[in-house]
Design an enzyme around this catalytic site. Structure first.
Site, short mmCIF file in Angstrom:
data_model
loop_
_atom_site.label_atom_id
_atom_site.label_comp_id
_atom_site.label_asym_id
_atom_site.label_seq_id
_atom_site.Cartn_x
_atom_site.Cartn_y
_atom_site.Cartn_z
N HIS A 52 -2.57 -2.80 -10.57
CA HIS A 52 -3.26 -1.55 -10.84
C HIS A 52 -2.16 -0.49 -11.41
O HIS A 52 -1.29 -0.71 -11.57
CB HIS A 52 -3.88 -1.36 -9.75
CG HIS A 52 -3.40 -1.23 -8.42
ND1 HIS A 52 -2.46 -0.14 -8.21
CD2 HIS A 52 -3.52 -1.77 -7.24
CE1 HIS A 52 -1.78 -0.14 -7.08
NE2 HIS A 52 -2.42 -1.45 -6.33
N HIS A 55 0.93 0.06 -9.55
CA HIS A 55 2.08 -0.59 -10.07
C HIS A 55 2.40 -0.02 -11.32
O HIS A 55 3.77 -0.04 -11.72
CB HIS A 55 1.59 -2.28 -10.14
CG HIS A 55 1.19 -2.88 -8.63
ND1 HIS A 55 -0.12 -3.20 -8.59
CD2 HIS A 55 1.88 -3.31 -7.83
CE1 HIS A 55 -0.16 -3.72 -7.28
NE2 HIS A 55 1.01 -3.57 -6.92
N ASP A 176 2.77 2.49 0.69
CA ASP A 176 3.44 1.55 1.58
C ASP A 176 4.82 2.22 2.08
O ASP A 176 5.74 1.90 2.08
CB ASP A 176 3.96 0.23 1.33
CG ASP A 176 2.47 -0.43 0.59
OD1 ASP A 176 1.84 -0.75 1.61
OD2 ASP A 176 2.53 -0.56 -0.47
N VAL A 202 -0.65 6.87 -6.24
CA VAL A 202 -1.83 6.73 -7.34
C VAL A 202 -3.25 6.70 -6.83
O VAL A 202 -3.42 5.79 -6.05
CB VAL A 202 -1.36 5.75 -8.47
CG1 VAL A 202 -2.53 6.07 -9.82
CG2 VAL A 202 -0.18 5.97 -9.25
N LEU A 210 -4.96 3.69 -4.62
CA LEU A 210 -5.23 2.43 -5.26
C LEU A 210 -4.44 1.44 -4.58
O LEU A 210 -3.46 1.63 -4.12
CB LEU A 210 -4.81 2.50 -6.54
CG LEU A 210 -5.17 3.32 -7.68
CD1 LEU A 210 -4.80 3.25 -9.03
CD2 LEU A 210 -6.80 3.43 -7.65
N SER A 211 -5.03 0.24 -4.20
CA SER A 211 -4.62 -0.86 -3.39
C SER A 211 -5.19 -2.17 -4.11
O SER A 211 -6.49 -2.12 -4.20
CB SER A 211 -4.94 -0.82 -1.84
OG SER A 211 -4.75 -1.90 -1.36
#
Length: 317
Positions: A52, A55, A176, A202, A210-211
């Site tokens: 996403h 990344h 993380d 982000v 976002l995940s």
């Protein structure tokens, strides 16, 4: 003069590269890496796929900082407990490859579990064989309390990737944050010759980090999940404006007020809310240094009420 000539040569070679190379074995990575054994800077972004914009932000930074960028896609079995969602973890390789090509990634390394764990990798830790890396102290905090072997799995696989690729720099997301602290400790104290960089979270337009796991939730539950960040942000604002008089209780109460309606409705079940020291991850009562405000919350999906997704988030003050 020589510096300028080598820079021109590097720029010229970059302009001739047309497509991303995809490899699946260690030998192929090392063969590729040997082509740039000199002064080329190699950036590395390790992922589990289902890519996403979070990344993408890491990859874009690597492209900006380095001569070449390597991305790995590997759903790492050793960081999943037997009760966790390894088989259900979203795998979207075709879409991931399209994104990576559009971002100009030079090399995609997508190994199998057999490549990364030659002796096999059963989920039961007692049955696992071979070398594993434990970063004691920081691994047992926060996420480590709920997922006791998680960081052992993360540290092991990342060290393997760093040994295979030997990148100059590796990029990780702040979402993380404990992972970054664990891996940075590992690299510093095992003298790994790669610099780790943590990039900002982000978020969606309303704050949700976002995940890949967000894909498990319906739109209504995703909307509700935005309140995770609202709670953390309220505590962040309070700590920023009133640091001298803040207590753990007052900060926790600030978060709780925003989350309570969703707890009462059964949308949220809180695993933990933490106010921890930036370096040691130990809980703090005085806020005179850099503090990580973090959480893990189980979010129930309103469309499929049997589905519960554990989301994490944090802010640094």
């Amino acid at each position: 003069m020589n510096h300028h000539l080598s820079k021109k040569k590097t720029d010229s070679s970059r302009s001739r590269r047309i497509e991303m190379k995809v490899v699946h074995t260690i030998a192929e990575v090392r063969q590729w890496r040997a082509l740039f054994a000199g002064s080329a800077k190699i950036g590395f972004v390790p992922t589990m796929g289902c890519l996403h914009e979070g990344h993408a932000s890491l990859i874009k930074q690597s492209k900006q900082d380095n001569d070449f960028t390597v991305v790995s896609i590997f759903v790492n079995p050793s960081q999943f407990a037997p009760t966790e969602d390894l088989d259900q973890y979203p795998r979207t390789m075709d879409a991931d490859m399209t994104l990576l090509k559009s971002l100009g990634v030079d090399l995609l390394f997508a190994p199998t579990a057999k490549v990364m764990y030659p002796q096999g990798i059963p989920l039961d830790v007692e049955k696992q064989r071979g070398p594993f890396v434990s970063v004691l102290g920081v691994s047992e905090m926060l996420e480590g309390k709920t997922r006791p072997n998680f960081f052992r799995g993360v540290a092991t696989v990342v060290l393997k990737f760093l040994n295979i690729i030997t990148p100059t720099v590796a990029y990780f997301g702040q979402k993380d944050i404990q992972q970054f602290v664990v891996l940075n400790t590992m690299c510093n104290e095992l003298f790994v010759n790669t610099t780790l960089i943590m990039m900002p979270i982000v978020r969606g337009t309303e704050g949700l980090a976002l995940s890949s796991r967000n894909k498990y939730l319906c739109d209504e539950s995703l909307q509700i999940a935005n309140n995770l960040y609202r709670g953390l942000h309220a505590a962040e604002t309070m700590l920023t404006q009133q640091r001298a008089v803040c207590t753990r209780e007052s900060l926790l109460d600030t978060v709780q007020k925003i989350w309570q309606p969703f707890i009462d409705q059964g949308d949220f079940k809180v695993d933990y809310v933490s106010f921890a020291d930036w370096t040691t991850l130990e809980e703090v009562n005085k806020f005179d240094g850099k503090v990580i405000i973090s959480c893990a919350v189980y979010v129930k999906d309103r469309k499929d009420t049997t589905r519960v997704v554990r989301l994490i988030d944090n802010v640094v003050v």
